[in-house]
Scaffold this active site. Structure first.
Site, PDB file in Angstrom:
ATOM      1  N   PHE A 151       0.832  -1.200   0.000  1.00 33.87           N
ATOM      2  CA  PHE A 151       0.000   0.000   0.000  1.00 33.87           C
ATOM      3  C   PHE A 151       0.861   1.243   0.000  1.00 33.87           C
ATOM      4  O   PHE A 151       1.891   1.308   0.669  1.00 33.87           O
ATOM      5  CB  PHE A 151      -0.863   0.050   1.273  1.00 33.87           C
ATOM      6  CG  PHE A 151      -2.051  -0.847   1.246  1.00 33.87           C
ATOM      7  CD1 PHE A 151      -3.247  -0.405   0.694  1.00 33.87           C
ATOM      8  CD2 PHE A 151      -1.994  -2.119   1.793  1.00 33.87           C
ATOM      9  CE1 PHE A 151      -4.352  -1.232   0.683  1.00 33.87           C
ATOM     10  CE2 PHE A 151      -3.097  -2.947   1.777  1.00 33.87           C
ATOM     11  CZ  PHE A 151      -4.283  -2.501   1.234  1.00 33.87           C
ATOM     12  N   ASP A 152       0.434   2.248  -0.721  1.00 26.19           N
ATOM     13  CA  ASP A 152       0.967   3.591  -0.556  1.00 26.19           C
ATOM     14  C   ASP A 152       0.278   4.153   0.691  1.00 26.19           C
ATOM     15  O   ASP A 152      -0.762   3.648   1.110  1.00 26.19           O
ATOM     16  CB  ASP A 152       0.628   4.410  -1.804  1.00 26.19           C
ATOM     17  CG  ASP A 152       1.028   5.853  -1.642  1.00 26.19           C
ATOM     18  OD1 ASP A 152       2.162   6.080  -1.201  1.00 26.19           O
ATOM     19  OD2 ASP A 152       0.225   6.733  -1.960  1.00 26.19           O
ATOM     20  N   LYS A 153       0.859   5.190   1.294  1.00 22.92           N
ATOM     21  CA  LYS A 153       0.234   5.709   2.514  1.00 22.92           C
ATOM     22  C   LYS A 153      -0.772   6.831   2.211  1.00 22.92           C
ATOM     23  O   LYS A 153      -1.970   6.623   2.199  1.00 22.92           O
ATOM     24  CB  LYS A 153       1.302   6.204   3.494  1.00 22.92           C
ATOM     25  CG  LYS A 153       0.701   6.721   4.799  1.00 22.92           C
ATOM     26  CD  LYS A 153       1.764   7.130   5.798  1.00 22.92           C
ATOM     27  CE  LYS A 153       2.453   8.436   5.464  1.00 22.92           C
ATOM     28  NZ  LYS A 153       1.670   9.619   5.739  1.00 22.92           N
TER      29      LYS A 153
END
Lengths: 57, 800
Positions: B509-511
């Site tokens: 996941f990207d944040k």
């Protein structure tokens, strides 16, 4: 039953004409946007005050 | 004056109307609340042009309209040489322009835009394509300058961009039309041949004069020839190309079935014996083409939204020429030029800030949505956005040499997804091999026992093994699964996304903007003793009302106090003013210390701390934070329960990343990664034998999304990120991610059942045909029933 020799070729000609028309419609871009056309008929109906002359559709 | 309740929503865009706002527009004879001057201006324009039935017709809310810029930013386009790539001349001053429009939400928008443009005397024809979100307009550029056209679209609340059709997009458009032509021919021919087919089948049962049977067979042959030669040519070409590369693909059995059934039927027609399968040929071709057409339609749509360098940069820029600022097209800017930057501008080129300053949103590169404060002498990058402040910039290099261009070029490097043999093709390879071997054995056997029957029995083996059901097994299941996921809020774009998803062992996941909402909210308020919380918040809201920095958003839900004077916004630092004869300020600790030297040190707890002070001392600390999406932790937990590794990969270097990883119990977290490092990280995982699913949103995620085995983009993702994704989440929720994994598993089950059935049917029918026991009509019925069963089985995926 001999009429089949006339009726069947006529059916084939109709089919060819229908294909020709459909191909023309596709090439002139009428099927490029299938999402909008479903709605458009409703839109023009609802137009409260149609403008004279300028409505081409 | 309207009476307002707390939860009033903007009539135009549906946003909550900020307390105290008094924007409204009269629509349908009633005064409607508006959330901002932008929406108000758009709504008033729509109502004023007699187009207010738009609001009755629309099925979706509009986007929030930004306020109109005070001047026309598109003047550069009035020179023909600046717009030659999207404006083509027809005759004299008549031209046709191609534009992409942002903000089209439903069919009523196309109606509104077409009506509004058509009412201008200079416009002869305007057509909006809803599925491509594109406008094609023919007009007289003497009567309606190009810049005026842009301005009008902007005034209606849509965001126009020049649209240069890339060669790839043009090609796809042509392919799509060609596919529709093939489908149309196959469809009409199927009806004709089907009609004769019924007569012929009835004749088989009741008896038919040979003369008429011959007539109908010849006509069927004629029409079926058109289908085979025109509509089915794609199957033959594809099968042949792959065969030459020594690959057996699903198109090969399809091409064999169509070709052999056609040749056998033509042979039977010529000799007036045997059996014909023209109706099966036409029907089979039509249904396969239909499935492929629908699959392509979705991919086509997303491809058009691909962004290039030009569309990420502003169209025009103010360049210093002598003592004047002149509007010039951005692409004419080169090294050494000095350009003017104003609040809200996208920075047009890489360069050094000469004077001024402000807050720059560098989400494009870092993924961090909180802007960076910049001062003269600092380096700025093209494609980042100046949220507030202003200044001038000395350009270092032209667009092609910018950091943005480098990142876009990474797309092509990262863009090769690991190749996976599709399940259907692997089965097809074995199937074709087996059928050909069996046919050869059968032919050899009959050649020795009864040479006169050899040809017909061998043909019937090949025709009975017609892989209709096998060919339909995968596409039918995938289409049903795609339709189901779409209703649940996940749009599948990639052809094989469900198949590749099953292989993924790790979800990355990207944040910011992916696991979190990507906007600041107040997490905590600590007030001083002499003020209560509502008063502190109201004062902060009044100050922040003037700000354009994302921090201001965190206070937008609070009714501000009145009576604030001498408000001054210091770009990138904070806001100060006078309230009840006292100096007040809000902003970073360093900034407010100028107003209140006796400021205590900021709390050390995590978060972004903002101070509110007056000249006597501290009033309040506000902790601002990017909040998690509401179902982020549930989704992560569900993914982990499936045995998948979940990790965080973010460009943000702050402690927010590790904190989040701990909160969600992620397996790993990597922070402060540049787009290059992100890409390398994914490649490392893949090299270690772990297929990766990536979820992201930003420009900086695009190369990683392109490289991941299966890529998801969230709803608010940039167009570039979406264009690289295999699937797009359509709502605010992350839950469809888990659903996609569940669906992929079930879809594989259904595909396996379908294949088992299709192969089982063949295992039964081929020996009977080889023995010469299957009458042709039974073979035809069996084939259709078998295909129907596969389709019905696949439809089970839609319910549940």
């Amino acid at each position: 039953m001999d009429s089949l020799y006339i009726l069947i070729p006529i059916a084939v000609v109709f089919c060819a004409v229908a294909i020709k028309l459909l191909l023309w419609a596709i090439d002139s871009g009428q099927y490029d946007d299938l999402d909008k056309e479903a709605w458009r008929i409703l839109m023009d109906d609802e137009d409260a005050q149609p403008r004279e002359g300028s409505d081409r559709d | 004056m309207l009476t307002r309740t707390d939860t009033e929503h903007c009539y135009h865009c549906g946003e909550v109307v900020p307390p105290g706002a008094t924007f409204s527009a009269v629509i349908g004879g009633e005064s409607r609340p508006m959330c901002c001057p932008g929406c108000q201006a758009v709504a008033q324009l729509i109502a004023g042009s007699g187009l207010e039935s738009f609001y009755r017709l629309r099925t979706e809310l509009n986007d929030t309209a930004p306020p109109l810029p005070g001047e026309n930013l598109f003047l550069a386009y009035d020179k023909p040489e600046n717009c030659s790539d999207f404006v083509t001349e027809i005759a004299g001053s008549r031209v046709r322009a191609q534009l992409l429009l942002g903000g089209i939400s439903c069919a009523a928008c196309t109606w509104l835009i077409e009506k509004a443009l058509d009412s201008h005397p200079g416009v002869s024809h305007a057509n909006v394509n809803l599925s491509q979100q594109a406008l094609s307009v023919e007009f007289d550029r003497e009567q309606l300058p190009v810049s005026e056209l842009f301005q009008r679209l902007l005034a209606l609340g849509y965001d126009p961009h020049p649209w240069q059709l890339s060669e790839g997009a043009r090609l796809i458009g042509r392919e799509q039309r060609a596919a529709l032509r093939e489908l149309a021919v196959a469809g009409l021919a199927m009806m004709q041949v089907g009609m004769f087919g019924i007569a012929l089948h009835a004749g088989d049962i009741q008896g038919i004069a040979l003369e008429y049977r011959g007539l109908m067979r010849w006509v069927s042959l004629l029409i079926a020839s058109v289908v085979v030669i025109y509509s089915a040519r794609g199957f033959f070409r594809n099968a042949w190309v792959n065969l030459r590369h020594r690959r057996l693909v699903m198109d090969l059995p399809v091409a064999l079935a169509i070709g052999l059934a056609y040749l056998a039927s033509a042979w039977a027609t010529l000799l007036n014996t045997g059996e014909v399968y023209f109706d099966s040929i036409a029907m089979f071709t039509f249904f396969l083409l239909l499935g492929r057409y629908m699959e392509r339609q979705v991919r086509h749509r997303e491809f058009l939204r691909q962004t290039d360098l030009q569309s990420l940069l502003p169209a025009a820029t103010l360049r210093k020429e002598g003592d004047d600022w002149k509007t010039v097209p951005t692409r004419s800017i080169g090294a050494g030029d000095v350009v003017l930057l104003r609040a809200g501008d996208t920075i047009p080129a890489d360069g050094v800030l000469l004077d001024g300053g402000g807050a720059v949103d560098e989400a494009a590169f870092t993924g961090e949505h909180l802007p960076r404060s910049v001062a003269p002498g600092e380096q700025l990058s093209a494609g980042t956005v100046l949220r507030d402040g202003g200044g001038s910039l000395r350009v270092d290099c032209d667009a092609a040499g910018s950091r943005l261009a480098t990142m876009l070029s990474m797309l092509s490097r990262g863009g090769d997804k690991p190749a996976l043999a599709r399940l259907a093709d692997r089965v097809a390879a074995r199937f074709v091999g087996a059928v050909l071997v069996i046919a050869a054995l059968v032919a050899a056997y009959w050649w020795h026992t009864d040479p006169t029957r050899t040809l017909w029995i061998t043909l019937s083996v090949l025709v009975v093994s017609c892989p209709c059901a096998l060919a339909l097994a995968t596409p039918a299941a995938l289409t049903a699964a795609t339709a189901h996921l779409r209703r649940r809020g996940l749009l599948l774009v990639g052809e094989d996304s469900l198949e590749t998803l099953l292989r993924c062992k790790r979800v990355v996941f990207d944040k910011t903007g992916t696991l979190t909402r990507g906007e600041l909210r107040r997490r905590e308020t600590r007030v001083a003793d002499d003020i209560d919380e509502p008063a502190a918040l109201a004062l902060a809201a009044a100050l922040e009302q003037r700000g354009r920095h994302p921090i201001a958003q965190a206070f937008a839900d609070i009714a501000p106090v009145t009576g604030l004077q001498d408000v001054e916004v210091v770009p990138g630092r904070g806001i100060r003013g006078r309230f009840q004869a006292q100096a007040v300020a809000i902003g970073s600790p360093a900034f407010v210390a100028e107003t209140c030297p006796a400021l205590p040190t900021a709390p050390t707890d995590p978060g972004h701390w903002v101070a509110l002070v007056n000249d006597r001392g501290l009033l309040a600390w506000f902790a601002l934070d990017d909040t998690l999406r509401s179902d982020a932790s549930d989704t992560v937990a569900a993914l982990k329960a499936r045995g998948l590794g979940v990790e965080l990969l973010t460009g943000d270097a702050s402690d927010a990343g590790p904190r989040l990883a701990q909160e969600l119990a992620l397996d790993a977290a990597r922070i402060g990664a540049s787009p290059e490092q992100k890409l390398e990280h994914i490649h490392q995982l893949q090299a270690a034998g772990t297929p990766v699913a990536m979820v992201g949103d930003g420009l900086n995620d695009a190369p990683v999304l392109a490289a991941a085995d299966c890529a998801f983009a969230v709803n608010q993702a940039t167009d570039l990120a979406k264009s690289q994704a295999d699937a797009i989440l359509m709502g605010q929720s992350l839950a469809p991610l888990d659903e996609a994994f569940a669906m992929a598993t079930r879809c594989r089950q259904i595909i396996r059942q379908n294949m088992a059935w299709a192969l089982g049917y063949n295992a039964l029918a081929v020996p009977l045909a080889a023995a010469g026991w299957i009458p042709p009509w039974a073979a035809a019925v069996g084939m259709s029933a078998s295909s129907l069963l596969v389709v019905l089985n696949s439809l089970r995926l839609r319910h549940r």
